[in-house]
Enzyme design. Sequence first.
Site, mmCIF file in Angstrom:
data_model
loop_
_atom_site.group_PDB
_atom_site.id
_atom_site.type_symbol
_atom_site.label_atom_id
_atom_site.label_comp_id
_atom_site.label_asym_id
_atom_site.label_seq_id
_atom_site.Cartn_x
_atom_site.Cartn_y
_atom_site.Cartn_z
ATOM 1 C CB SER A 145 100.026 18.093 -8.840
ATOM 2 O OG SER A 145 99.772 16.832 -8.281
ATOM 3 C CE LYS B 242 96.630 11.901 -0.804
ATOM 4 N NZ LYS B 242 97.019 10.713 -1.582
ATOM 5 C CG ASP C 204 95.343 8.963 -4.462
ATOM 6 O OD1 ASP C 204 95.965 9.472 -5.415
ATOM 7 O OD2 ASP C 204 95.399 9.403 -3.296
ATOM 8 N N GLY D 272 101.839 0.535 5.870
ATOM 9 C CA GLY D 272 101.423 1.886 6.227
ATOM 10 C C GLY D 272 99.911 1.987 6.310
ATOM 11 N N GLY E 281 98.213 5.293 6.414
ATOM 12 C CA GLY E 281 97.803 6.675 6.179
ATOM 13 C C GLY E 281 96.751 6.792 5.095
ATOM 14 N NE ARG F 218 106.070 3.510 12.573
ATOM 15 C CZ ARG F 218 106.292 4.813 12.541
ATOM 16 N NH1 ARG F 218 107.492 5.279 12.827
ATOM 17 N NH2 ARG F 218 105.332 5.664 12.243
ATOM 18 C CG LEU G 241 101.260 4.355 -3.439
ATOM 19 C CD1 LEU G 241 101.207 2.841 -3.511
ATOM 20 C CD2 LEU G 241 100.264 4.859 -2.403
#
Length: 248
Positions: A16, A65, A106, A129, A131, A153, A208
């Site tokens: 960024s 986030k 995003d 994932g 997150g 997991r 990503l």
Amino acid sequence: MKKFGLIGFPLSHSFSQKYFTQKFEQLGLADHQYNLYPIEEAKMLLDIINNDHDLVGINVTIPHKIAVMPLLDTLDDVAKGVGAVNVIKITRNEFGKVVLTGSNSDVVGFRESLRPLLKPSHKKALILGTGGASKAVEYALNELGITYKFVSRTAAQNNYTYEQLSGELMKEYSVIINCSPLGTYPNIDACPTIPYEFLTSNHLLYDLVYNPEETLFMKKGKEKGAIVKNGLEMLHLQAERSWEIWNK
């Protein structure tokens, strides 16, 4: 002076900062600056804002986030729907009161970089994932009409574990999106533990991660003839959407 920046931890390298510094130069905006704010706790953002009245826009990355959301005065519809924020617009009224508005760019970045790759057979996706980044991916897949399951997991409702990914499931879910940091430089020998032997040319693997340009996840997909893409275009698109949000 108009200042912008990125909060997260750690911030060893930043796409960024480089992107926006070049953008400001190209647009001749000598009074614009983009800084890095490596903070371990999201609440430290308030001190940064209160100590610098030139600050008008913030990007948010891992691990803040979600944690940053209670600090904000308002959320736009996308941020509310996603449940994660990666763009904050800072406004100050005539009395100096600060108003923080949370957004999520995003979603646009992922959706518009994935869309050109989709084939009619790409109806179901696995999200690797759980997150903050995965929440934007989930929101975008809903907009695109693609059904999905999370993979993590640990077992949970609406989730598969990596051990549950059979050949039958891999055939059914032909879009696989890595939202985990696995494979990011310098740990380039790591990748999600999916059964790559069941991948085919019908699969689309989207990572990503953008550094390295080709992750091990992508390499293993290419070996099986799958379409692969990294997250660099998503980053460009989300950065441009951030710029729009700050300037509207």
